[in-house]
Scaffold this motif. Structure first.
Motif, PDB file in Angstrom:
ATOM      1  N   VAL A  51       0.836  -1.205   0.000  1.00 17.40           N
ATOM      2  CA  VAL A  51       0.000   0.000   0.000  1.00 17.40           C
ATOM      3  C   VAL A  51       0.866   1.249   0.000  1.00 17.40           C
ATOM      4  O   VAL A  51       0.610   2.208  -0.743  1.00 17.40           O
ATOM      5  N   CYS A  52       1.911   1.255   0.817  1.00 19.64           N
ATOM      6  CA  CYS A  52       2.787   2.430   0.861  1.00 19.64           C
ATOM      7  C   CYS A  52       3.539   2.621  -0.455  1.00 19.64           C
ATOM      8  O   CYS A  52       3.895   3.752  -0.810  1.00 19.64           O
ATOM      9  N   GLN A  53       3.762   1.545  -1.189  1.00 23.30           N
ATOM     10  CA  GLN A  53       4.452   1.642  -2.479  1.00 23.30           C
ATOM     11  C   GLN A  53       3.476   1.750  -3.651  1.00 23.30           C
ATOM     12  O   GLN A  53       3.903   1.841  -4.801  1.00 23.30           O
ATOM     13  N   SER A  54       2.195   1.787  -3.378  1.00 22.98           N
ATOM     14  CA  SER A  54       1.181   1.801  -4.423  1.00 22.98           C
ATOM     15  C   SER A  54       1.211   3.092  -5.240  1.00 22.98           C
ATOM     16  O   SER A  54       1.521   4.163  -4.716  1.00 22.98           O
ATOM     17  N   THR A  55       0.862   2.977  -6.516  1.00 21.64           N
ATOM     18  CA  THR A  55       0.726   4.158  -7.377  1.00 21.64           C
ATOM     19  C   THR A  55      -0.721   4.632  -7.458  1.00 21.64           C
ATOM     20  O   THR A  55      -1.004   5.643  -8.106  1.00 21.64           O
ATOM     21  N   ASN A  56      -1.643   3.927  -6.818  1.00 20.34           N
ATOM     22  CA  ASN A  56      -3.045   4.334  -6.807  1.00 20.34           C
ATOM     23  C   ASN A  56      -3.186   5.567  -5.921  1.00 20.34           C
ATOM     24  O   ASN A  56      -2.896   5.506  -4.721  1.00 20.34           O
ATOM     25  N   PRO A  57      -3.635   6.705  -6.466  1.00 19.72           N
ATOM     26  CA  PRO A  57      -3.737   7.920  -5.643  1.00 19.72           C
ATOM     27  C   PRO A  57      -4.669   7.769  -4.454  1.00 19.72           C
ATOM     28  O   PRO A  57      -4.528   8.497  -3.461  1.00 19.72           O
ATOM     29  N   LYS A  58      -5.611   6.824  -4.499  1.00 17.77           N
ATOM     30  CA  LYS A  58      -6.521   6.633  -3.373  1.00 17.77           C
ATOM     31  C   LYS A  58      -5.857   5.892  -2.209  1.00 17.77           C
ATOM     32  O   LYS A  58      -6.450   5.772  -1.145  1.00 17.77           O
ATOM     33  N   ASN A  59      -4.641   5.416  -2.426  1.00 20.65           N
ATOM     34  CA  ASN A  59      -3.848   4.855  -1.333  1.00 20.65           C
ATOM     35  C   ASN A  59      -2.879   5.883  -0.743  1.00 20.65           C
ATOM     36  O   ASN A  59      -2.090   5.545   0.138  1.00 20.65           O
ATOM     37  N   LYS A  60      -2.939   7.128  -1.214  1.00 22.13           N
ATOM     38  CA  LYS A  60      -2.130   8.210  -0.653  1.00 22.13           C
ATOM     39  C   LYS A  60      -3.018   8.978   0.322  1.00 22.13           C
ATOM     40  O   LYS A  60      -4.008   9.594  -0.081  1.00 22.13           O
ATOM     41  N   ARG A  61      -2.687   8.966   1.594  1.00 23.27           N
ATOM     42  CA  ARG A  61      -3.589   9.509   2.626  1.00 23.27           C
ATOM     43  C   ARG A  61      -2.842  10.459   3.550  1.00 23.27           C
ATOM     44  O   ARG A  61      -1.964  10.043   4.305  1.00 23.27           O
TER      45      ARG A  61
END
Length: 277
Positions: free
Chosen positions: A43-53
């Motif tokens: 999750v921390c390495q994800s490129t999905n902007p919805k995983n950026k919190r």
């Protein structure tokens, strides 16, 4: 005679996005934010902007201006990311660092408003603000206008209060067994972060909701936050037409978690807009 220079008159033009009639979620992350510094999880390495919190905060777009709920350390970035150029008032859920330590960022708005920024909070939060931001309340003469925030402290309790043309209803919540916080309801939308217990007297204030935004930290239990399972159970009891979960850790991947949730429930994300009804 005042020891401090007067504020300048309001600026005639403030560049800001109009969010009247909407609840805007500025941040939906846990106290460490997501990605977590140094964490190599998916999750921390994800490129999905919805995983950026970013850290938790929201703005109610009320008839007469923007009511900011909490001032996290990420506040400046959140306001810039969402095109919010002015905050007209602030209300606090509680005084933990991830909800308070961006308060100095509101210093700019005293010039746009032409007066001190109204701060609505419980007396214990007022006391913590005066301790942490003691320079804002100093009786020493300022070296220049704007060297510290101008704050108008307004104590609230559990009774509804009026601000910016709307009625706001505080909701008592428990953030662990010995720490009380507030949720807030405007119309049929309620925002309830940082909780793992809703006291008996608060359930009535959560009836008839169109939208509920509720704490759900991670899959496993936590001493001061709802787990996903606990949050779902509470949301089902409340019975809002739609529920979004916030204060989310990196243990919850956005798409995978949403696929596992009951109908009418999903993870919130930074930048989500919800109509106020």
């Amino acid at each position: 005679m005042s020891q401090n220079p007067p504020l300048s008159s309001p600026k005639k033009e403030v560049v800001t996005r109009d969010i009247t009639g909407r609840l805007l979620l500025l941040g939906t992350g846990t106290s460490m934010g997501v990605p977590v510094v140094g964490c190599g999880c998916d999750v921390c390495q994800s490129t999905n902007p919805k995983n950026k919190r970013l850290r938790c905060s929201v703005i109610f777009g009320l008839p007469e201006g923007n009511l900011l709920i909490d001032t996290p350390p990420d506040l400046r970035t959140q306001l810039l990311n969402n095109g919010i150029g002015v905050v007209h008032a602030v209300a606090f859920t509680h005084s933990h660092a991830d909800h308070l330590f961006g308060l100095d960022e509101v210093r700019l708005f005293q010039f746009y408003l032409g007066h001190a920024v109204p701060i609505y909070c419980e007396p214990n939060v007022d006391a913590k603000i005066r301790k942490v931001y003691d320079y804002a309340f100093s009786t020493e003469v300022q070296t220049h206008v704007g060297s510290r925030p101008a704050l108008e402290m307004i104590d609230i309790g559990l009774d509804p209060f009026h601000v910016l043309g709307a009625e706001v209803t505080p909701i008592r919540l428990q953030h662990g067994p010995r720490f009380e916080v507030l949720g807030f309801r405007v119309g049929n939308v309620a925002y309830c972060t940082d909780t793992n217990l809703i006291p008996d007297e608060s359930w009535e204030k959560l009836q008839g909701l169109d939208v509920l935004v509720l704490d759900a930290l991670r899959p496993d239990p936590h001493p001061t936050h709802f787990s996903v399972e606990e949050a779902v159970e509470a949301a089902q009891k409340i019975g809002a037409k739609k529920t979004y979960f916030t204060h989310i850790s990196c243990k919850l991947e956005h798409e995978a978690t949403n696929a596992s949730l009951p109908d009418g429930m999903e993870l919130a994300y930074d930048g989500l807009e919800i109509p106020l009804t």
